[in-house]
Design an enzyme around this catalytic site. Structure first.
Site, PDB file in Angstrom:
ATOM      1  N   THR A  34       0.811  -1.182   0.076  1.00 20.58           N
ATOM      2  CA  THR A  34       0.066  -0.064   0.151  1.00 20.58           C
ATOM      3  C   THR A  34       0.835   1.177   0.043  1.00 20.58           C
ATOM      4  O   THR A  34       0.438   2.228  -0.795  1.00 20.58           O
ATOM      5  CB  THR A  34      -0.840  -0.024   1.286  1.00 20.58           C
ATOM      6  OG1 THR A  34      -1.698  -1.252   1.060  1.00 20.58           O
ATOM      7  CG2 THR A  34      -1.587   1.285   1.442  1.00 20.58           C
ATOM      8  N   HIS A  66       2.289   1.912  -3.279  1.00 12.62           N
ATOM      9  CA  HIS A  66       1.108   2.574  -4.140  1.00 12.62           C
ATOM     10  C   HIS A  66       1.144   3.976  -3.890  1.00 12.62           C
ATOM     11  O   HIS A  66       1.071   4.662  -4.850  1.00 12.62           O
ATOM     12  CB  HIS A  66      -0.049   1.878  -4.172  1.00 12.62           C
ATOM     13  CG  HIS A  66      -0.221   0.560  -4.377  1.00 12.62           C
ATOM     14  ND1 HIS A  66       0.512  -0.234  -5.264  1.00 12.62           N
ATOM     15  CD2 HIS A  66      -0.970  -0.652  -3.848  1.00 12.62           C
ATOM     16  CE1 HIS A  66       0.143  -1.541  -5.324  1.00 12.62           C
ATOM     17  NE2 HIS A  66      -0.802  -1.774  -4.460  1.00 12.62           N
TER      18      HIS A  66
END
Ligand SMILES: [Zn+2]
Ligand SMILES: [Zn+2]
Length: 355
Positions: free
Chosen positions: A40, A43
């Protein structure tokens, strides 16, 4: 305090000097001992489509995997004290919606995620609701303490309910050997799986090496011809197919694979997230196979945490978990850590609070 702040809707983030937070009513303030980088976070760093659509509030301090020491408790905090070492459940829930009131807090309708919706842990301090602060098992190494959140994903994928009858003595397929898939392998072995068969692209050398190291009985090349891959899994399972198959890759082909390689009546857990909608032959994959399917998000609050702590009591298990950490860097080199993951050189990157 120092913090890694995502300020602009573009690649990267900067280390800034920001105000140190205070513990409000029902909250604790934690001083970071160790953090780690999640997919995450990668990203968010590289600002891909998912991050562009998901992050509502900028600037934000991101990061959510950590452990640290409680240095301040707000009014009315009862279960956590100054000096306790904690990690955190990153799903911050309202406690009042239908899901929360019916034993399914991890899918709270008004959930906020630490380091995505609220300021996270790539900082010297973070504040948390008391309920989210989970005391560490005594003596747990800090770099492992920061892995509890992803290990919780892996544990929930393996144990979507309390019963482990479908693991003990059974053949289990793990599709995808990213950090969470890798963590699932020693969990399955610790729970008595007969054989753990994992799949990963042969080009992902770090992951393939680690899958073997943490106990996979077979690591099959996910890039081989699809039918050959299904046959190879059948060959590893006396022709039966896997009793349990865990989809941990997010690759559309792997979603088909976990059903095609499943024995009729078997169980699938899906943790992987797909970039686009996926085609699946539901008649043959699920219905006629009488397959049981679980969707996995977060961790069960808080049964998964108790299951994890039991697993972590084993020294052998902790050694396997720590081998998934391929790099340890000072947090001032976070850009390097992101790059190591992005370029597939690292599995898990641990960050020390050295600014
Ligand atoms: Zn994570
Ligand atoms: Zn709720």
């Amino acid at each position: 305090m120092h913090a890694v702040v995502k300020r602009n809707r573009a690649e990267g983030a900067g280390i800034e000097d920001v105000a140190k937070p205070k513990a409000a009513k029902g909250e604790v303030l934690v001083e970071m001992t160790s953090t780690s980088i999640c997919g995450t976070d990668v990203h968010i760093w590289y600002w891909n489509h998912w991050a562009q659509n998901r992050l509502k509030r900028l600037p934000i301090i991101f990061g959510h995997e950590f452990c640290g020491k409680v240095v301040e408790v707000g009014p009315e905090v009862k279960s956590v004290s100054v000096g306790d070492m904690v990690s955190a459940e990153t799903h911050i829930v309202d406690g009042t919606c239908y899901q929360c009131r019916t034993g399914r807090m991890h899918i709270c309708r008004n959930m906020k995620i630490l380091g995505v919706d609220t300021d996270g842990v790539f900082a010297e301090y973070v504040r948390l609701p008391e309920m989210n602060a989970r005391k560490l098992p005594k003596g747990l190494e800090p770099n492992l303490g920061s892995l509890l959140e992803p290990m919780g994903n892996a544990t929930f994928t393996v144990l979507p309910h309390d019963c482990m009858d479908d693991i003990k003595g059974k053949n289990v397929l793990v599709a995808g050997c990213g950090p969470i898939g890798l963590m699932a392998i020693p969990i399955l072995k610790a729970l008595g799986a007969k054989k753990v068969i994992s799949t990963e692209l042969a080009s992902e050398e770090v992951r393939v090496r680690l899958a073997k190291k943490v106990g996979a009985d077979a690591v099959l090349d996910a890039s081989m011809k699809y039918d050959d891959l299904v046959s190879a899994i059948k060959a590893e399972t006396e022709g039966n197919g896997a009793d349990v198959a865990l989809e941990m890759s997010g690759a559309p082909q792997a979603l088909n694979l976990v059903f095609d390689a499943l024995t009729p009546g078997g169980r699938v857990s899906i943790l992987g997230l797909y970039a686009d909608p996926v085609t699946l032959d539901v008649n043959n994959a699920v219905t006629f196979k009488s397959a049981t399917v679980y969707g996995i998000t977060g961790r069960r609050m808080f049964q998964t945490w108790d299951q994890m702590y039991k697993l972590l009591a084993s020294e052998d298990f902790r050694a396997k978990l720590s081998s998934i950490i391929t790099h340890t860097l000072p947090i001032r080199d976070i850009a390097k850590g992101m790059e190591l993951i992005h370029t597939r050189q690292a599995a898990k990157v641990s960050l020390k609070p050295e600014w």
